[in-house]
Scaffold this active site. Structure first.
Site, mmCIF file in Angstrom:
data_model
loop_
_atom_site.group_PDB
_atom_site.id
_atom_site.type_symbol
_atom_site.label_atom_id
_atom_site.label_comp_id
_atom_site.label_asym_id
_atom_site.label_seq_id
_atom_site.Cartn_x
_atom_site.Cartn_y
_atom_site.Cartn_z
ATOM 1 N N HIS A 1 36.804 -5.315 -122.464
ATOM 2 C CA HIS A 1 35.518 -5.896 -122.866
ATOM 3 C C HIS A 1 35.646 -7.391 -123.133
ATOM 4 O O HIS A 1 34.847 -8.188 -122.657
ATOM 5 C CB HIS A 1 35.005 -5.188 -124.119
ATOM 6 C CG HIS A 1 33.638 -5.622 -124.536
ATOM 7 N ND1 HIS A 1 32.501 -5.327 -123.813
ATOM 8 C CD2 HIS A 1 33.208 -6.348 -125.601
ATOM 9 C CE1 HIS A 1 31.433 -5.845 -124.414
ATOM 10 N NE2 HIS A 1 31.848 -6.475 -125.505
ATOM 11 N N SER B 1 27.418 -8.245 -123.545
ATOM 12 C CA SER B 1 27.645 -7.446 -124.735
ATOM 13 C C SER B 1 26.343 -7.305 -125.530
ATOM 14 O O SER B 1 25.352 -6.818 -124.996
ATOM 15 C CB SER B 1 28.767 -8.065 -125.568
ATOM 16 O OG SER B 1 29.191 -7.205 -126.599
ATOM 17 N N ASP C 1 36.150 -1.129 -119.925
ATOM 18 C CA ASP C 1 35.408 -1.619 -121.090
ATOM 19 C C ASP C 1 34.825 -0.450 -121.880
ATOM 20 O O ASP C 1 33.944 0.258 -121.386
ATOM 21 C CB ASP C 1 34.287 -2.553 -120.602
ATOM 22 C CG ASP C 1 33.438 -3.127 -121.729
ATOM 23 O OD1 ASP C 1 33.648 -2.735 -122.894
ATOM 24 O OD2 ASP C 1 32.574 -3.965 -121.437
#
Length: 288
Positions: free
Chosen positions: A201, A120, A187
């Site tokens: 995600h 991320s 995601d």
């Protein structure tokens, strides 16, 4: 034993203790570790947004899988130190910390193979290190190319560069062929299209993608960085979990959501936190 002999042996013992107690130092002030102190490999991992300090859930799962697959190797870890807040302001500092650690490890343990990883926002830390910051934003300097050979492999998960039109770490000039960038097609952070779920995600990378990345990295550590990972196709773009229908998410991302941000900005551009089409904002509690 006479006093003179006793004094002689005490002196020798004190000298030995002194040598053992203090490390040797290189000319540039970095302590030199003995071979026994150096790991076979060290994983530097940058956690995702709002995760507690440390490797993060994805980083820990990745290292666990790597240790299982890279049998016989002593693998150390280093959690990149940066502010992984929701405002996304810490990626540049994270890259600086990662580069500082790479230099220190390469100097004190030149035979240790370094693995870079990020999830991320942490993936963007690795983007900067690799010389591929998000398009239009001057985040910071990349790793000097003189240290590129110390990096054996790179793995990123949920990397927004997939969606922003920016090159991925595996496509950088320094690390081409050494990286794997995995995006769960569900995601919304790394994939633009229908079928996105926030859980794609937050929960979409362990254990499927972390195990896939570990297999790729293990092949680099065990066989050398110039060897192809057995059983893998292209190392960039979208991963695929068993049983997942790749036709659901729609076409590959084409919307460069960061491209309009002027250079020199030190914050994420407007709209970075806007949901992708089909994404239900009520499911989100901040970018992890």
């Amino acid at each position: 034993m006479g006093l003179r002999s006793a004094a002689h042996w005490v002196g020798r013992g004190a000298a030995a203790l002194s040598i053992a107690a203090f490390p040797l130092w290189s000319p540039n002030g970095v302590p030199l570790a003995s071979a026994a102190d150096c790991a076979d490999a060290e994983v530097l991992f940058a956690r995702g947004t709002d995760e507690p300090k440390g490797m993060g859930a994805v980083g820990n799962a990745f290292v666990d899988a790597l240790r299982e697959q890279a049998v016989g190797l002593n693998i150390a870890t280093y959690a990149v130190d940066y502010d992984a807040g929701k405002l996304q302001l810490g990626s540049g500092d994270g890259a600086k910390d990662a580069i500082k650690r790479i230099k220190a490890t390469a100097t004190s343990c030149p035979e240790t193979k370094i693995v870079l990883g990020g999830y991320s926002q942490g993936a963007n830390v690795i983007n900067i290190v690799a010389g591929n910051p998000i398009v239009g934003i001057a985040w910071g300097a990349s790793l000097p190319s003189s240290f590129a050979s110390n990096v054996a492999a790179i793995a990123t998960f949920g990397n927004v560069a997939n969606r922003s039109g920016t090159k991925l770490p595996s496509q950088s000039e320094m690390f081409a062929g050494k990286g794997i960038d995995l995006c769960n097609p569900a995601d919304p952070i790394c994939h633009a299209g229908t079928g996105n779920e926030w859980s794609g995600h937050t929960d979409g990378y362990v254990p499927g993608y972390t195990s896939q990345a570990a297999a790729f990295v293990a092949s680099k550590l065990l066989a050398g960085a110039d060897q192809a990972a057995p059983g893998f196709g292209p190392s960039t773009g979208y991963g695929q979990l068993p049983g997942y229908d790749m036709s659901l998410p729609g076409p590959a991302p084409q919307v460069p959501i960061y491209a309009s941000q002027p250079r020199g900005s030190d914050h994420m551009p407007p709209g970075w936190d806007q949901p992708a089409p089909g994404f239900d904002p009520s499911l989100a509690n901040g970018l992890p």
